[in-house]
Each structure stands twice: as structure tokens, then as C-alpha cells.
Design a protein around this motif. Structure first.
Motif, PDB file in Angstrom:
ATOM      1  N   TYR A  13       0.879  -1.175   0.000  1.00  0.00           N
ATOM      2  CA  TYR A  13       0.000   0.000   0.000  1.00  0.00           C
ATOM      3  C   TYR A  13       0.913   1.221   0.000  1.00  0.00           C
ATOM      4  CZ  TYR A  13      -3.217   3.580   1.831  1.00  0.00           C
ATOM      5  OH  TYR A  13      -3.946   4.734   2.028  1.00  0.00           O
ATOM      6  N   VAL A  14       1.059   1.848  -1.152  1.00  0.00           N
ATOM      7  CA  VAL A  14       2.039   2.929  -1.316  1.00  0.00           C
ATOM      8  C   VAL A  14       1.404   4.254  -0.888  1.00  0.00           C
ATOM      9  CG1 VAL A  14       3.605   4.079  -2.906  1.00  0.00           C
ATOM     10  CG2 VAL A  14       3.098   1.648  -3.206  1.00  0.00           C
ATOM     11  N   VAL A 230       7.315 -11.723 -13.557  1.00  0.00           N
ATOM     12  CA  VAL A 230       7.120 -11.345 -12.150  1.00  0.00           C
ATOM     13  C   VAL A 230       6.576  -9.931 -12.130  1.00  0.00           C
ATOM     14  CG1 VAL A 230       8.220 -11.060  -9.905  1.00  0.00           C
ATOM     15  CG2 VAL A 230       9.051 -12.826 -11.481  1.00  0.00           C
ATOM     16  N   PHE A 231       5.332  -9.786 -11.693  1.00  0.00           N
ATOM     17  CA  PHE A 231       4.604  -8.514 -11.755  1.00  0.00           C
ATOM     18  C   PHE A 231       4.205  -8.097 -10.347  1.00  0.00           C
ATOM     19  CE2 PHE A 231       0.347  -6.508 -11.896  1.00  0.00           C
ATOM     20  CZ  PHE A 231       0.594  -5.418 -12.713  1.00  0.00           C
ATOM     21  N   ALA A 232       4.773  -6.970  -9.865  1.00  0.00           N
ATOM     22  CA  ALA A 232       4.466  -6.475  -8.525  1.00  0.00           C
ATOM     23  C   ALA A 232       3.772  -5.129  -8.638  1.00  0.00           C
ATOM     24  CB  ALA A 232       5.749  -6.340  -7.700  1.00  0.00           C
ATOM     25  N   ASN A 233       2.526  -5.076  -8.187  1.00  0.00           N
ATOM     26  CA  ASN A 233       1.716  -3.862  -8.254  1.00  0.00           C
ATOM     27  C   ASN A 233       1.388  -3.376  -6.844  1.00  0.00           C
ATOM     28  OD1 ASN A 233       0.287  -1.786  -9.465  1.00  0.00           O
ATOM     29  ND2 ASN A 233      -1.514  -3.028  -9.933  1.00  0.00           N
ATOM     30  N   ALA A 234       0.912  -2.152  -6.740  1.00  0.00           N
ATOM     31  CA  ALA A 234       0.480  -1.625  -5.446  1.00  0.00           C
ATOM     32  C   ALA A 234      -0.924  -2.134  -5.122  1.00  0.00           C
ATOM     33  CB  ALA A 234       0.495  -0.106  -5.465  1.00  0.00           C
ATOM     34  N   GLY A 235      -1.193  -2.253  -3.826  1.00  0.00           N
ATOM     35  CA  GLY A 235      -2.519  -2.587  -3.347  1.00  0.00           C
ATOM     36  C   GLY A 235      -2.877  -1.641  -2.225  1.00  0.00           C
ATOM     37  N   LEU A 259      -2.415 -12.182  -6.369  1.00  0.00           N
ATOM     38  CA  LEU A 259      -3.036 -11.499  -5.238  1.00  0.00           C
ATOM     39  C   LEU A 259      -4.316 -10.800  -5.676  1.00  0.00           C
ATOM     40  CD1 LEU A 259       0.117 -10.029  -3.444  1.00  0.00           C
ATOM     41  CD2 LEU A 259      -1.033 -12.222  -3.091  1.00  0.00           C
ATOM     42  N   GLY A 260      -5.073 -10.329  -4.711  1.00  0.00           N
ATOM     43  CA  GLY A 260      -6.349  -9.688  -4.999  1.00  0.00           C
ATOM     44  C   GLY A 260      -6.187  -8.287  -5.558  1.00  0.00           C
ATOM     45  N   THR A 261      -7.308  -7.602  -5.707  1.00  0.00           N
ATOM     46  CA  THR A 261      -7.302  -6.302  -6.378  1.00  0.00           C
ATOM     47  C   THR A 261      -7.014  -5.135  -5.446  1.00  0.00           C
ATOM     48  OG1 THR A 261      -9.702  -6.128  -6.049  1.00  0.00           O
ATOM     49  CG2 THR A 261      -8.934  -7.071  -8.131  1.00  0.00           C
ATOM     50  N   SER A 262      -6.969  -5.351  -4.137  1.00  0.00           N
ATOM     51  CA  SER A 262      -6.799  -4.185  -3.278  1.00  0.00           C
ATOM     52  C   SER A 262      -5.821  -4.379  -2.129  1.00  0.00           C
ATOM     53  CB  SER A 262      -8.159  -3.736  -2.723  1.00  0.00           C
ATOM     54  OG  SER A 262      -8.781  -4.787  -2.011  1.00  0.00           O
ATOM     55  N   ALA A 263      -5.957  -5.433  -1.364  1.00  0.00           N
ATOM     56  CA  ALA A 263      -5.242  -5.527  -0.088  1.00  0.00           C
ATOM     57  C   ALA A 263      -3.725  -5.582  -0.242  1.00  0.00           C
ATOM     58  CB  ALA A 263      -5.726  -6.750   0.678  1.00  0.00           C
ATOM     59  N   GLU A 264      -3.033  -4.987   0.734  1.00  0.00           N
ATOM     60  CA  GLU A 264      -1.585  -5.133   0.829  1.00  0.00           C
ATOM     61  C   GLU A 264      -1.263  -6.568   1.227  1.00  0.00           C
ATOM     62  OE1 GLU A 264       1.273  -2.025   2.545  1.00  0.00           O
ATOM     63  OE2 GLU A 264       0.974  -3.375   4.238  1.00  0.00           O
ATOM     64  N   GLY A 265      -0.159  -7.092   0.716  1.00  0.00           N
ATOM     65  CA  GLY A 265       0.208  -8.458   1.073  1.00  0.00           C
ATOM     66  C   GLY A 265       1.394  -8.933   0.269  1.00  0.00           C
ATOM     67  N   MET A 266       1.682 -10.222   0.379  1.00  0.00           N
ATOM     68  CA  MET A 266       2.814 -10.822  -0.325  1.00  0.00           C
ATOM     69  C   MET A 266       2.416 -12.180  -0.868  1.00  0.00           C
ATOM     70  SD  MET A 266       6.705 -11.496   1.064  1.00  0.00           S
ATOM     71  CE  MET A 266       6.332 -12.939   2.100  1.00  0.00           C
TER      72      MET A 266
END
Length: 311
Positions: A13-14, A230-235, A259-266
Motif C-alpha cells: 500500500y504505497v 514477475v509482476f508487482a503492483n500496489a494494493g 493477489l487480490g485487487t486491493s489488499a496489501e500483502g505478499m
């Protein structure tokens, strides 16, 4: 190249203009990835500051870019894990400018910032970097320097040959092909992709258009290039503009973790590198790319070609 690579994508979560806070949470996730014996951890684009270039505080916060990069180098060495610290915005280094002849019209100021991603080895060494080439519309082009037609470069890493792209680069197959033709087996894409990437017309057609774009492109790229993606996006919290969907894709299987569309996580996945070789034997994409008689050889960059732009 190891037979298996355990990789963590960190969907942070940026928080805008909160680099110390964002960094502290990134470190926590990276330590968790190292505790799970991951070989690599990847963060999102703009992960320290978010993207708010019109805020008067933004540029001054970017001045600390090198301090954070050194912290990541120390962390990589301490935890014995490779790190791609998303992307970091830094000032463009001054370059000599030849004086213009008298009477030359004054052009608009060049962008003073650039968006850079790095590959840091598990020993803390910076093995390579990449300046984002394909900038997103006027919201980026007015503020960021593009690497323009500087060639994409494959990086030799403990995980094998790696290519780096950033966000909107993923929409351009030419970038992927240039990396794959040089031997990249893993292509890493830090991103800050939001729901507002689709226009009002696009949302009327499909409210989930941004998610469909990502899932479709990432799956297609892994198949059409016989590489791992490897795709890392903000949540972030529900109701925010973040798109999430951080994932690791391989041919045949598609997303190993998503990962889902919103929550922060790994998310953590183990990539069997033999699958990439099997896919190449099956589809022969790389073989065709490097065949002297390939039908589209005219689209390939000539290695000796002189380049313009800035590294």
C-alpha cells in the motif's frame, strides 16, 4: 541458473509522500520473504513516494533516493536475498549542453526526474538498472526523462538472465522481444497500475477493464516469450484506486500466485526453470527469433546500431 527460483511479489500500500513509512513496511515484507527462503523479492513502482509530481514536496523527497538504495543493498546482504526495489524516482544527472546559436527559440524545460529500477544481488551488489522507457501519457511525460531508444539490457543474476521493465512498458511486445532475444528467462515488472488507467468509455464497456488488461497481457507475455513474468503492483484498502493483481506467471500454468485487487500483502511462488526450457522446446519462440531467416527479422535492433538517449 538454479533449477528452482522461489520469488516473492510484495503488493505494498504505497502511501503518497511517506517514504519512511513505505520503506519500513517494505523491509518487513522482505524479511518475511527471506525467512521463507525466497531467492528474490520484488516491490511495486514508485513504492517510496507514490506518484504525485505536482505536489511541491515530491521532488525534494526524491533527493533521498540513494540513501534508500543503499539501505536495500545492506538489507539484501544481511538477509541473503536478491531485491528489485520496485522503482525509485531520482533527479536526472546534469549533462553537458552545447550553447544554442543566437536567435534559437527557447524550448520547454526537459524533465528533471527519471524512474529507475535496480537488480540488487543477495550480496548487496547492484547488478544492473533500467530507466523506464514507455511513459504513461502527459501525467508522466511532463515530469520524467525516458530512456528513449537506448537498448534494453539483460542482466546476469544468481537467478539467471533477467530483464527489467516498468509498468506501461508491459504493453509493448517489442520491449519483451528485445530482452528475450538476448536470453532473458525472467522478466520483472514493478508497477503502479490503477483503475483510472481505463477511460470512462472503457469503464462503461467493462468496469473491470484494467484487471482484464493485466491478466490478459501477463498471461500472453509468458506464453509468447517462453519466460517467467514477475509482476508487482500496489494494493491498498478497499475503495481506493489501486488495481493490485500482483502475480508470477509461467508458460502452461499461467499465474502460480495471484493477489487480490486491493489488499496489501505478499505472494510467494516457486518457479521451475525447467518449465521454461520445455515451453521453448514446444513453441520454439526464441529459436525463431534468432533464426537468420525469421520473417520479422527486420524488426530486430541491430546490435551495432548507434543509440540516442540516456542510460
Amino acid at each position: 541458473m538454479p533449477p528452482f527460483c522461489k520469488i516473492a511479489v510484495i503488493q505494498l500500500y504505497v502511501k503518497p509522500l511517506k517514504p519512511a513509512d513505505n520503506f519500513a513496511r517494505a523491509v518487513k515484507f522482505i524479511r518475511e520473504a527471506a525467512a521463507q527462503e525466497c531467492h528474490l523479492a520484488v516491490l511495486p513502482e514508485f513504492h517510496l513516494t507514490n506518484w504525485v509530481p505536482t505536489d511541491p514536496r515530491f521532488a525534494s523527497l526524491c533527493d533521498d533516493w540513494e540513501t534508500y538504495l543503499h539501505h536495500y543493498q545492506a538489507l539484501a546482504k544481511e538477509c541473503n536475498i536478491c531485491i528489485v526495489p520496485g522503482s525509485i524516482v531520482r533527479p536526472v544527472s546534469p549533462s553537458p549542453v552545447s550553447p544554442s546559436p543566437p536567435g534559437t527559440p527557447v524550448s520547454k524545460a526537459e524533465p528533471s526526474l527519471e524512474n529507475v529500477t535496480f537488480f540488487i544481488s543477495n550480496t548487496g551488489e547492484i547488478l544492473g538498472s533500467y530507466v523506464k522507457k514507455n511513459l504513461w501519457g502527459p501525467t508522466e511525460r511532463a515530469y520524467l526523462w525516458s530512456s528513449k531508444d537506448t537498448p534494453h539490457q539483460v542482466i546476469s543474476t544468481p537467478l539467471g538472465p533477467v530483464g527489467l521493465l516498468v509498468c506501461w512498458d508491459l504493453a509493448f511486445p517489442e520491449a519483451w522481444r528485445e530482452l528475450v532475444s538476448q536470453g532473458a528467462k525472467i522478466i520483472i515488472v514493478p508497477t503502479l497500475w490503477t483503475r483510472s488507467g481505463a477511460s470512462e468509455a472503457g469503464h462503461r464497456q467493462n468496469p473491470s477493464a484494467p484487471s482484464l488488461f493485466l491478466d490478459s497481457i501477463l498471461t500472453a507475455r509468458t506464453f509468447e516469450n517462453t519466460c517467467a513474468v514477475v509482476f508487482a503492483n500496489a494494493g491498498g484498502p478497499p475503495g481506493r484506486n489501486y488495481c493490485g493483481l500482483s502475480q508470477i506467471n509461467i508458460p502452461y500454468a499461467g499465474p502460480l500466485v495471484r493477489l487480490g485487487t486491493s489488499a496489501e500483502g505478499m505472494g510467494v511462488a516457486t518457479v521451475d526453470m525447467a518449465v521454461l526450457e520445455d515451453a521453448e522446446e514446444n513453441y520454439a519462440i526464441r529459436s525463431d527469433l534468432n533464426d537468420p531467416s525469421w520473417h520479422y527479422r527486420h524488426t530486430r535492433r541491430i546490435p551495432a546500431e548507434s543509440t540516442k538517449g540516456r542510460l
